[in-house]
Design a protein around this motif. Structure first.
Motif, PDB file in Angstrom:
ATOM      1  N   VAL A  23      12.901  12.243  -7.639  1.00  7.73           N
ATOM      2  CA  VAL A  23      13.044  10.807  -6.496  1.00  7.73           C
ATOM      3  C   VAL A  23      11.772  10.859  -5.609  1.00  7.73           C
ATOM      4  CG1 VAL A  23      14.290   9.554  -4.655  1.00  7.73           C
ATOM      5  CG2 VAL A  23      15.051  10.430  -6.920  1.00  7.73           C
ATOM      6  N   CYS A  24      10.604   9.789  -6.077  1.00  9.20           N
ATOM      7  CA  CYS A  24       9.151   9.966  -5.102  1.00  9.20           C
ATOM      8  C   CYS A  24       9.571   8.976  -3.656  1.00  9.20           C
ATOM      9  CB  CYS A  24       8.297   9.177  -5.644  1.00  9.20           C
ATOM     10  SG  CYS A  24       6.913   9.841  -4.454  1.00  9.20           S
ATOM     11  N   CYS A  25       9.286   9.368  -2.645  1.00  7.36           N
ATOM     12  CA  CYS A  25       9.544   9.388  -1.061  1.00  7.36           C
ATOM     13  C   CYS A  25       8.658   8.510  -0.275  1.00  7.36           C
ATOM     14  CB  CYS A  25      10.054   9.911  -0.333  1.00  7.36           C
ATOM     15  SG  CYS A  25      12.477  10.569  -1.030  1.00  7.36           S
ATOM     16  N   VAL A  26       8.016   7.440   0.058  1.00 12.48           N
ATOM     17  CA  VAL A  26       7.578   7.569   0.839  1.00 12.48           C
ATOM     18  C   VAL A  26       7.213   7.594   2.173  1.00 12.48           C
ATOM     19  CG1 VAL A  26       4.653   6.212   0.552  1.00 12.48           C
ATOM     20  CG2 VAL A  26       5.108   6.744  -1.413  1.00 12.48           C
ATOM     21  N   ASN A  27       6.817   7.800   3.065  1.00 10.30           N
ATOM     22  CA  ASN A  27       7.408   7.476   4.975  1.00 10.30           C
ATOM     23  C   ASN A  27       8.512   7.649   4.704  1.00 10.30           C
ATOM     24  OD1 ASN A  27       4.416   7.337   4.736  1.00 10.30           O
ATOM     25  ND2 ASN A  27       4.794   5.366   5.480  1.00 10.30           N
ATOM     26  N   GLY A  28       9.300   9.069   4.084  1.00 14.60           N
ATOM     27  CA  GLY A  28      11.423   9.037   3.542  1.00 14.60           C
ATOM     28  C   GLY A  28      11.773   7.395   3.593  1.00 14.60           C
ATOM     29  N   VAL A  29      11.625   6.866   2.891  1.00 14.77           N
ATOM     30  CA  VAL A  29      11.877   6.019   1.658  1.00 14.77           C
ATOM     31  C   VAL A  29      11.682   6.154   0.570  1.00 14.77           C
ATOM     32  CG1 VAL A  29      12.048   3.299   1.567  1.00 14.77           C
ATOM     33  CG2 VAL A  29      11.219   4.262   4.082  1.00 14.77           C
ATOM     34  N   ALA A  30      12.939   6.204  -0.281  1.00 18.19           N
ATOM     35  CA  ALA A  30      12.414   6.395  -1.404  1.00 18.19           C
ATOM     36  C   ALA A  30      12.311   4.887  -2.800  1.00 18.19           C
ATOM     37  CB  ALA A  30      14.017   6.191  -2.234  1.00 18.19           C
ATOM     38  N   TRP A  31      11.143   5.420  -3.268  1.00 17.87           N
ATOM     39  CA  TRP A  31      10.570   4.201  -4.006  1.00 17.87           C
ATOM     40  C   TRP A  31      10.239   3.182  -3.381  1.00 17.87           C
ATOM     41  CZ3 TRP A  31      14.265   6.518  -7.695  1.00 17.87           C
ATOM     42  CH2 TRP A  31      13.578   7.516  -8.703  1.00 17.87           C
ATOM     43  N   PRO A  32       9.360   2.868  -2.295  1.00 12.18           N
ATOM     44  CA  PRO A  32       9.617   1.670  -1.479  1.00 12.18           C
ATOM     45  C   PRO A  32       8.755   0.970  -2.126  1.00 12.18           C
ATOM     46  CG  PRO A  32       7.759   3.359  -0.437  1.00 12.18           C
ATOM     47  CD  PRO A  32       9.060   3.893  -1.692  1.00 12.18           C
ATOM     48  N   ARG A  33       8.114  -0.548  -0.826  1.00 10.08           N
ATOM     49  CA  ARG A  33       7.618  -1.776  -1.352  1.00 10.08           C
ATOM     50  C   ARG A  33       7.505  -2.022  -0.590  1.00 10.08           C
ATOM     51  NH1 ARG A  33      10.594  -4.684  -6.225  1.00 10.08           N
ATOM     52  NH2 ARG A  33      11.552  -3.909  -6.858  1.00 10.08           N
ATOM     53  N   LEU A  34       5.496  -2.841  -0.529  1.00 13.61           N
ATOM     54  CA  LEU A  34       4.878  -2.870   1.185  1.00 13.61           C
ATOM     55  C   LEU A  34       4.704  -4.089  -0.057  1.00 13.61           C
ATOM     56  CD1 LEU A  34       3.543  -1.994   3.523  1.00 13.61           C
ATOM     57  CD2 LEU A  34       1.957  -1.497   2.515  1.00 13.61           C
ATOM     58  N   ASP A  35       4.753  -5.445   1.329  1.00 15.60           N
ATOM     59  CA  ASP A  35       3.977  -6.868   0.811  1.00 15.60           C
ATOM     60  C   ASP A  35       2.544  -6.783   1.513  1.00 15.60           C
ATOM     61  OD1 ASP A  35       5.786  -7.623  -0.517  1.00 15.60           O
ATOM     62  OD2 ASP A  35       6.948  -8.308   1.394  1.00 15.60           O
ATOM     63  N   VAL A  36       1.303  -6.989   0.863  1.00 14.34           N
ATOM     64  CA  VAL A  36       0.346  -6.665   0.672  1.00 14.34           C
ATOM     65  C   VAL A  36      -0.458  -8.289   1.287  1.00 14.34           C
ATOM     66  CG1 VAL A  36      -0.355  -4.422   0.254  1.00 14.34           C
ATOM     67  CG2 VAL A  36      -0.755  -6.126  -1.499  1.00 14.34           C
ATOM     68  N   ARG A  37      -1.778  -8.177   1.978  1.00 14.36           N
ATOM     69  CA  ARG A  37      -2.584  -9.708   2.387  1.00 14.36           C
ATOM     70  C   ARG A  37      -3.811  -9.463   1.770  1.00 14.36           C
ATOM     71  NH1 ARG A  37      -1.691 -10.035   8.848  1.00 14.36           N
ATOM     72  NH2 ARG A  37      -3.035 -12.042   7.837  1.00 14.36           N
ATOM     73  N   ARG A  38      -4.980 -10.440   1.013  1.00 14.79           N
ATOM     74  CA  ARG A  38      -5.003 -10.154   1.040  1.00 14.79           C
ATOM     75  C   ARG A  38      -6.642 -10.106   1.806  1.00 14.79           C
ATOM     76  NH1 ARG A  38      -2.941 -13.959  -2.575  1.00 14.79           N
ATOM     77  NH2 ARG A  38      -4.057 -15.622  -0.404  1.00 14.79           N
ATOM     78  N   THR A  39      -7.271  -8.353   1.887  1.00 15.82           N
ATOM     79  CA  THR A  39      -7.818  -7.709   1.982  1.00 15.82           C
ATOM     80  C   THR A  39      -8.152  -6.564   2.353  1.00 15.82           C
ATOM     81  OG1 THR A  39      -8.629  -7.681   4.680  1.00 15.82           O
ATOM     82  CG2 THR A  39      -6.806  -7.537   4.316  1.00 15.82           C
TER      83      THR A  39
END
Length: 459
Positions: free
Chosen positions: A121-137
């Motif tokens: 399982v891959c964790c990023v910042n302590g969260v398993a397989w996270p999602r991040l909303d990104v803006r156009r920048t």
């Protein structure tokens, strides 16, 4: 506790011979006398660092300066605020109840060396397989491989490039475009990612395309592909990729050219049979054929520039980390390890063994990839390869402290005696005295079994 990449005084470096029981703790002071960089901190307790870090004792530490301020008006024009994001990537294995499982090779008894902790399982910042909303920048990602053992080759699922702006210990001269970056345990990479073309609701995945090395294939370690997902979520502020990061007004000095070293030393990475354990579970790792508590201590001189030829004779890749020092990668050259061993048969374990491997090179030296062009503190050393690095030991005047001062053992600390009278050498002044720093493999199972050595940096 060790501030990884910090120019720490000996009593604040988190020496693994000094530990703390439940309820106790040290008080460290950091001078931060170095340029802006992406550092991190983690547990360094002797023999159990792999368990403590896996359990969560690690975090990010941004070092700022007048050029890389972290503010919206910073001179380099780098993303800041919500657009500067740490990505601490760690693989983990979980039991059915959600608890962390440290064993991968479950056929090996508890307490024996399994040569690595590679999770599914891959964790990023302590969260398993996270999602991040990104803006156009543009986004700045401070990416740390905080895994115990796993190296990653990071790519995007849509093949968009990374713009690498820095590594372990600071910025590059200019952004380097790369379709992928390889990051081993302990290493950091400073990235700009251009999401200006992403549509609302569109997804882009960060993936890992690294294959297991020979050793972890034998141990049947799981491979891991998915890391995290980014989803387009509207417009962001206008941003442009900075063309230059060093040199000129408002920027730090350019990186120095690779200079001629004062000395050259060869060090060896070895796999051994642990004769204190019954066969077949008797493997261990070693540096220079020595145990960590050996009285044969490495010595360096503050203010000097060395070249280290790191010879990896094992079927595992090893990320090698030197405390206090700053590194520049010169290049890597494959060797015929079988011929190297045949011509230089190692002595019994405990006797230093580090012959040159230059005569057994198989081809020309390959220079570093673009993301390794700057200053580093951890370097990947592939199997059957000489990895050559410049090692800069800071001068005392630059540090502001004596790097060879005796480390006091405060009340409440637990200290492991590093020697006795009949083991004394010139590298240790008094029995029980603790001085200096360590260098080690940052595959934490390797460092705990016994791939770590002490080094004194003398004025």
């Amino acid at each position: 506790m060790h501030l990884h990449g910090g120019a720490n005084s000996p009593d604040a470096d988190g020496h693994p011979l000094i530990g703390w029981r439940n309820g106790g703790g040290p008080r460290f002071a950091y001078g931060n006398r170095q340029e802006a960089a992406t550092l991190w901190y983690h547990d360094h307790a002797m023999g159990i660092a792999r368990l403590n870090i896996q359990a969560g004792l690690a975090g990010m530490y941004y070092l700022r300066d007048e050029f890389d301020t972290g503010r919206s008006d910073n001179p380099l024009g780098l993303p800041s605020g919500e657009f500067e994001i740490p990505l601490i990537v760690q693989d983990r294995t979980f039991d059915a109840d959600g608890s962390v499982q440290p064993m991968v090779a479950t056929y090996i008894p508890q307490g024996y060396n399994q040569s690595g902790q590679l999770g599914d399982v891959c964790c990023v910042n302590g969260v398993a397989w996270p999602r991040l909303d990104v803006r156009r920048t543009l986004y700045r990602f401070r990416l740390l491989n905080g895994s115990n053992s796993r190296p990653y080759i990071f790519e995007f699922s849509n093949a968009q490039p990374f713009f690498v702006i820095g590594g372990d210990l600071g910025l590059l001269d200019a952004p380097a475009t790369a379709p992928w970056v390889r990051v081993s345990p302990g290493e950091r990479v400073d990235l700009l990612v251009d999401f200006r073309g992403i549509r609302d609701g569109e997804t882009v995945d960060l993936i890992n395309t690294a294959l297991n090395d020979l050793g972890n294939t034998v141990f049947m370690a799981p491979e891991l592909r998915s890391v995290m997902r980014f989803t387009g979520a509207g417009d962001g502020p206008a941003a442009e990729l900075p063309p230059v990061l060093r040199g000129g007004p408002g920027r730090p000095d350019p990186l120095e050219p690779l200079l001629r070293p004062d000395t050259v030393r060869t060090v060896t990475l070895m796999g051994l049979s642990d004769t204190s354990r019954p066969v077949p579970f008797s493997t261990m790792m070693s540096l220079n054929n020595l145990a960590f508590l050996s009285s044969d201590i490495d010595l360096a001189r503050a203010g000097t520039l060395e070249q280290w030829d790191i010879v990896n004779t094992t079927p595992f890749d090893h990320p090698i980390h030197l405390h206090l020092a700053r590194l520049r990668v010169i290049g890597r050259q494959p060797i015929l390890t079988s011929a190297y061993f045949a011509a230089n048969h190692p002595p019994r374990f405990g006797i230093r063994w580090a012959p040159s491997a230059d005569a057994f090179a198989l081809g020309p030296e390959q220079g570093p990839p673009p993301w390794e062009a700057g200053w580093k503190d951890t370097v990947e050393c592939p199997t059957d390869t000489i990895t050559r690095v410049l090692v800069r030991w800071p001068a005392v005047a630059e540090l502001g402290f004596d790097p060879d001062a005796v480390i006091p053992v405060p009340p409440g600390a637990v200290a492991i005696s590093p020697g006795s009278d009949d083991e004394m050498t010139d590298g240790m002044a008094e029995p029980g005295e603790i001085r200096g720093y360590v260098w080690h493999c940052h595959n934490l199972d390797h460092a705990d079994h016994d791939m770590m050595q002490r080094i004194r940096v003398q004025p």
